[in-house]
Design a protein around this motif. Structure first.
Motif, mmCIF file in Angstrom:
data_model
loop_
_atom_site.group_PDB
_atom_site.id
_atom_site.type_symbol
_atom_site.label_atom_id
_atom_site.label_comp_id
_atom_site.label_asym_id
_atom_site.label_seq_id
_atom_site.Cartn_x
_atom_site.Cartn_y
_atom_site.Cartn_z
ATOM 1 N N PHE A 106 -36.289 15.780 -21.193
ATOM 2 C CA PHE A 106 -37.040 15.202 -20.084
ATOM 3 C C PHE A 106 -36.421 13.883 -19.613
ATOM 4 N N ASN A 107 -35.906 13.094 -20.546
ATOM 5 C CA ASN A 107 -35.303 11.818 -20.176
ATOM 6 C C ASN A 107 -34.108 12.027 -19.258
ATOM 7 N N ASP A 108 -33.275 13.018 -19.565
ATOM 8 C CA ASP A 108 -32.116 13.306 -18.729
ATOM 9 C C ASP A 108 -32.528 13.819 -17.351
ATOM 10 N N GLU A 165 -35.512 6.076 -7.276
ATOM 11 C CA GLU A 165 -36.768 5.579 -7.844
ATOM 12 C C GLU A 165 -36.989 6.226 -9.204
ATOM 13 N N TRP A 166 -37.365 5.398 -10.165
ATOM 14 C CA TRP A 166 -37.584 5.902 -11.522
ATOM 15 C C TRP A 166 -39.057 6.201 -11.743
ATOM 16 N N ARG A 167 -39.366 7.434 -12.010
ATOM 17 C CA ARG A 167 -40.725 7.844 -12.345
ATOM 18 C C ARG A 167 -40.639 9.145 -13.128
ATOM 19 N N ALA A 223 -38.946 1.395 -26.775
ATOM 20 C CA ALA A 223 -38.531 0.096 -26.236
ATOM 21 C C ALA A 223 -37.453 0.339 -25.192
ATOM 22 N N PRO A 224 -37.173 -0.642 -24.322
ATOM 23 C CA PRO A 224 -36.159 -0.456 -23.282
ATOM 24 C C PRO A 224 -34.803 -0.103 -23.871
ATOM 25 N N SER A 226 -43.054 0.715 -15.503
ATOM 26 C CA SER A 226 -42.910 2.148 -15.198
ATOM 27 C C SER A 226 -43.428 3.050 -16.300
ATOM 28 N N ASP A 227 -43.456 2.542 -17.549
ATOM 29 C CA ASP A 227 -43.934 3.311 -18.701
ATOM 30 C C ASP A 227 -43.334 4.719 -18.702
ATOM 31 N N PRO A 228 -42.015 4.849 -18.805
ATOM 32 C CA PRO A 228 -41.345 6.145 -18.606
ATOM 33 C C PRO A 228 -41.708 7.212 -19.627
#
Length: 588
Positions: A69-71, A82-84, A240-241, A317-319
């Protein structure tokens, strides 16, 4: 003899009303029919089944693709800017669509089993069509944006194939009742022969399917290799980031034996950690340097880079939907993170007595450090004070200048090519190497690291395959996998396979025999028209009750429908329990 028409006695059919009402909006008895379904309605039934199978495939794909999912979100970000989390609406719509289509399919199967005519309500037709078109659009979109991800289906079958086989076998066995009823209780036609042939072919194929399975976890327990070590890919980016000091610390806290990072060279020759080509997603560059937000990250100097905040985006954003679980102290620490340099990360790895895997992004040709990036990176490694043997980097270039450092490649090579190029390890995507190829690499003393491995099922497969290490965005998840999720010997699986096949075949044969039982009796007795109510009536012919009279009334109507002319007369003598036909009308 007095002639009169028989009275029709209706019984309440609540379940039938429920099924036909929801499926076709036919709530009243007079709206329903037991006639053959029209070709148009049969076509819609085929569309409904196709939608169900497509959604089943689509849902299974996303269930397995959770590992990546991250990729997926990163690819969408590169297109949209946009990151979401784009996976949530997809999962929600897939769940709703699959539930809706599955419910309608169950109602349709009830129609068939109850002998009711299929008549899908127009609102449902529009709903099924919209669901089908939406799913097809989603498949096309994923194939265009994320086409390589289809490979996860083949990888997942190494884990799910035995369970999917049992599920499919149960399903095919269950629908044998409907197939047998359709084939046996109707006039013979080419369609019936085709349906029966297709059913038998599918059943035989399912029974033999395990011959094609390759499941690493079907093995002897004593042959299981040690647990693969986990490499924190960009630290622990779900907690964490990514590529920050706090992220690498969290990875080490959750048992990561090594750290992996993406290295970019600044314009003044300082290696720092950044995955993207720009600083927009993971820093506040849009606020600090709004005119340069689309500029390549490597064209900033280290002072400018260090002035950016690299943690606040994670909280906003809490990805990964994990920000809510953070304490106030953790949120404060994350919110004050800055871009991490390579020296900082390597010093942290040296302090924890762990190793490092570096993915180095070469500067573009017009970059001032284009020719000196190698020496810039090497000086940073030496400055950090970490033993060179603990550092592995890719790409595998400038091998003659590397002394003491391990080099790996993400390119899939043959064993001969690996030996010729002097490479001692491979870093491969899980979809690039089959179980057989992994075994060949390991047998020739080639160390293999597989990435990305974020789900326990994939980790279990690689564990059973003997892979020594995996790279993961979720070391906190893999830490909870002390043993492969399932492990079974070949003999045990063969027993389960053979037993399930034999039970399935026995049930199917029994169902066909049971459905054909009354037909066999009919043939032996010489009857010309099969009517199930004959059997019901003969079973209670000597009982005088209201139920018997009702069944006799139904038999009268069935006989009239089967060809009695209007001049034929039928007399019913309840006290004797038999029916008499004569001419001139109907008498009782």
């Amino acid at each position: 003899m007095v002639k009169h028409q028989p009275l029709q006695v209706y019984e309440k059919q609540v379940f039938v009303s429920f099924v036909t009402g929801i499926y076709g909006c036919r709530w009243k008895r007079y709206q329903r029919s037991q006639d053959e379904s029209s070709r148009w309605e049969c076509t819609w039934f085929v569309i409904l089944c196709s939608s169900f199978l497509l959604l089943l495939f689509w849902g299974y794909f996303w269930l397995m693709a959770r590992n990546d999912f991250n990729d997926f979100n990163w690819l969408v970000y590169n297109r949209s800017g946009e990151w979401r989390d784009e996976t949530m609406p997809i999962l929600a719509s897939t769940t709703v669509g699959f539930s809706y289509v599955t419910f309608l399919l169950i109602l349709a199967l009830f129609h068939i089993s109850l002998g009711q005519q299929l008549n899908l309500y127009w609102v449902h037709k529009m709903g099924v069509l919209a669901t089908l078109l939406t799913t097809i659009s989603g498949v096309i979109f994923v194939d265009d944006l994320w086409g390589d991800e289809w490979d996860i289906l083949l990888a997942s079958l190494q884990y799910t194939a035995p369970f999917l086989h049992l599920g499919a076998l149960v399903t095919v066995t269950a629908i044998s009742w409907l197939v047998a009823g359709y084939v046996v209780r109707r006039e013979k036609s080419n369609i019936q022969v085709m349906v029966l042939f297709i059913y038998i072919v599918v059943l035989v194929a399912l029974c033999l399917a395990p011959l094609t399975f390759t499941c690493p976890c079907i093995m002897d327990r004593h042959s299981l290799k040690p647990r693969p070590s986990v490499i924190g890919r960009r630290g622990a980016p779900m907690l964490a980031p990514e590529n920050t000091v706090v992220s690498f610390n969290r990875a080490l806290q959750h048992g990561a034996s090594s750290l992996e990072a993406d290295v970019t060279i600044s314009v003044d020759g300082v290696p720092f950690l950044m995955r993207d080509h720009t600083l927009r997603r993971t820093t506040d560059v849009t606020k600090v340097f709004p005119a340069r937000q689309y500029e390549d990250a490597s064209f900033f100097n280290w002072t400018e880079i260090r002035s950016l905040n690299a943690g606040q985006w994670f909280l906003e954003s809490d990805p990964y939907w994990t920000a809510a679980s953070l304490t106030a102290k953790e949120r404060s620490r994350i919110g004050n993170q800055t871009v991490c340099s390579l020296v900082e990360m390597l010093r942290l790895a040296a302090k924890a007595n762990s190793s490092a895997l570096l993915n180095i992004h070469k500067p573009p040709p017009e970059h001032p450090r284009y020719r000196s990036w190698f020496m810039d990176t090497l000086r940073a490694v030496q400055k950090a004070g970490i033993p060179l043997k603990r550092v592995t980097w890719t790409p595998d270039t400038d091998r003659g200048r590397v002394r003491g450092l391990h080099q790996t490649t993400s390119e899939k090579l043959s064993v001969e090519a690996i030996r010729q190029r002097g490479i001692t390890s491979l870093t491969l995507h899980y979809s690039k190497a089959s179980h057989k190829e992994l075994q060949e690499y390991l047998a020739n003393n080639v160390s293999v690291t597989v990435y990305p491995v974020n789900e326990p099922w994939l980790y279990s497969i690689l564990w059973c395959s003997g892979v020594p290490s995996v790279s993961s965005d979720a070391p906190h998840v893999l830490r909870k996998v002390p043993y492969p999720i399932w492990l079974m010997s070949q003999s045990a699986y063969n027993f389960i396979w053979m037993t399930s096949d034999l039970v399935s075949v026995a049930i199917v044969i029994g169902v066909f025999f049971f459905q054909n039982y009354h037909m066999i009796r009919w043939r032996m007795s010489g009857m010309q028209n099969y009517n199930p109510e004959h059997i019901m009536l003969s079973a209670v012919a000597r009982r005088s009750s209201r139920d018997v009279n009702i069944m006799k009334e139904k038999l009268i109507f069935s006989e009239l429908n089967n060809g009695l002319s209007s001049t034929e007369e039928l007399s019913l003598y309840p006290e004797n329990g038999y029916v008499r036909y004569s001419h001139g009308g109907l008498s009782r």
